[in-house]
Design an enzyme around this catalytic site. Structure first.
Site, mmCIF file in Angstrom:
data_model
loop_
_atom_site.group_PDB
_atom_site.id
_atom_site.type_symbol
_atom_site.label_atom_id
_atom_site.label_comp_id
_atom_site.label_asym_id
_atom_site.label_seq_id
_atom_site.Cartn_x
_atom_site.Cartn_y
_atom_site.Cartn_z
ATOM 1 N N GLU A 197 0.818 -1.222 0.000
ATOM 2 C CA GLU A 197 0.000 0.000 0.000
ATOM 3 C C GLU A 197 0.846 1.264 0.000
ATOM 4 O O GLU A 197 1.234 1.767 1.065
ATOM 5 C CB GLU A 197 -0.938 0.013 1.222
ATOM 6 N N LYS A 222 -2.485 -1.977 -3.151
ATOM 7 C CA LYS A 222 -3.520 -1.096 -2.584
ATOM 8 C C LYS A 222 -3.108 0.359 -2.789
ATOM 9 O O LYS A 222 -2.414 0.952 -1.950
ATOM 10 C CB LYS A 222 -3.704 -1.412 -1.089
HETATM 11 P P1 13P Z 1 -9.235 4.265 4.176
HETATM 12 O O1 13P Z 1 -10.135 3.554 3.161
HETATM 13 O O2 13P Z 1 -9.996 4.913 5.276
HETATM 14 O O3 13P Z 1 -8.232 5.133 3.498
HETATM 15 O O4 13P Z 1 -8.434 3.116 4.913
HETATM 16 C C1 13P Z 1 -7.866 2.135 4.178
HETATM 17 C C2 13P Z 1 -6.594 1.707 4.789
HETATM 18 O O5 13P Z 1 -6.415 0.559 5.102
HETATM 19 C C3 13P Z 1 -5.546 2.713 5.013
HETATM 20 O O6 13P Z 1 -4.360 2.098 5.345
#
Ligand code: 13P
Length: 341
Positions: A178, A220
């Site tokens: 991510e 992500k």
């Molecule tokens: P949000 O969808 O609130 O951005 O959270 C997703 C997430 O896992 C952030 O690390």
């Protein structure tokens, strides 16, 4: 590393228009969420809240996975069933946030680096024993109109993400990688696209250098979107086109799925954008969701910490999951927010 096993877990999470619930808020973050509904951040309230989400009947039709926080992975339902087991029994794959949060990057004012690599190999072994099949590590990329992020800031975060991903695969755990370019700021969509592009390039370079098997991971990313304080907010289609243009340039087809974060968008915007992107398909990867706030904000608002609101809160949660699943097929429209499908 058993690549077939990793591949099948990664694919199962995003199969059949399913996505992920990110319920992995750290202690300080869940406190912020509970503060917004004036609820005490006690361990029991945190447990009860997650239990409400995880026991929503029917959510398994739309969720392939749930990301838990360390404390949550060690908690159980009121009947004493550990949450990881409860989810697994329902056909939802449990995952775990393993990063230690983003701290200031030394000598680079305004930038961040995510900590948590020390001892990660051992922690992953324990998490695997506790039932986690996948993990999450969030790299935070701050952005402004000109100077931030620096190329070093991007490289440092990409390197940490790749080291984490390699450790996960070694432990038989699917890494969710991510790299989040934040929505905070007044930059425009073109700036977000340029930075997201540099970040993804660096991330896939580092993943290759670390020998990470792309078939056994999920990406992500943020959507390509103007900063929250930008006077020039882009339309839904513009966001969808810019995001897909950027991802097509950088994400190899071997990656089974792209699961977006919501990043501070409203629940409706996050669903709308996801649907608009899928309307531009088909793509070589599944394009789905891994939302925290966009799935949970309406649930928290409805629950307010009160037992008498649980049934309604679960109804709202199920509906958000369903709408996002429809968006995975490009079949959502905003009229669905009020009426039946
Ligand atoms: P949000 O969808 O609130 O951005 O959270 C997703 C997430 O896992 C952030 O690390």
């Amino acid at each position: 590393m058993n690549i077939d096993e990793l591949k099948s877990v990664a694919r199962a999470i995003v199969a059949a228009q399913k996505g992920i619930l990110a319920a992995d808020e750290s202690g300080p973050t869940i406190k912020k969420r509970f503060d917004s509904i004036k609820l005490e951040c006690s361990e029991e309230n945190r447990r009860r809240y997650r239990e409400i989400l995880f026991t929503t009947v029917g959510a398994e039709r739309y969720l392939g996975g749930v990301i838990l926080y360390d404390e949550t992975l060690r908690q159980s339902s009121a009947e004493g069933i550990p949450f990881a087991e409860l989810l697994t029994r329902r056909g939802i794959i449990p995952g775990i946030k393993v990063d230690g949060g983003a701290k200031p990057l030394a000598l680079h004012p305004g930038e961040k680096i995510t900590e948590g690599l020390d001892g990660l190999r051992e922690r992953l072994q324990e998490y695997a024993q506790l039932g986690a099949k996948f993990a999450k590590w969030r790299g935070v990329i701050e952005i402004d109109a000109t100077d931030i992020p620096s190329s070093y800031g991007i490289r440092a975060n990409a390197h940490a993400l790749a080291r984490y991903a390699a450790l996960c695969q070694e432990a038989g755990i699917v890494p969710i990688v991510e790299p989040e370019v934040l929505m905070d700021g007044a930059h425009d969509l073109a700036r977000c696209e340029a930075v997201s592009s540099q970040v993804l390039q660096a991330v896939f370079d580092e993943l290759a250098a670390h020998g990470v098997a792309l078939e056994g991971m999920l990406l992500k990313p943020n959507m390509v979107i103007a900063g929250m304080n930008s006077p020039q907010q882009a339309g839904t289609r513009e966001v969808a086109e810019a995001t897909m243009r950027c991802l097509k340039q950088h994400v190899p087809p071997a990656v089974p799925g792209i699961v977006f974060l919501s990043g501070g968008q409203s629940a409706e915007d996050a669903t709308h954008h996801l649907s608009a992107m899928n309307q531009l398909g088909p793509f070589p990867w599944q394009v789905s969701f891994s939302y925290g706030r966009a799935l949970q904000a309406p649930v928290l608002e409805s629950w307010k910490g009160l037992e008498q609101n649980v049934a309604e809160a679960q109804k709202i949660f199920l509906r958000r999951c369903e709408l996002n699943s429809l968006a995975c097929a490009g079949k959502y429209n905003s009229g669905m927010e009020s009426g039946a499908i």
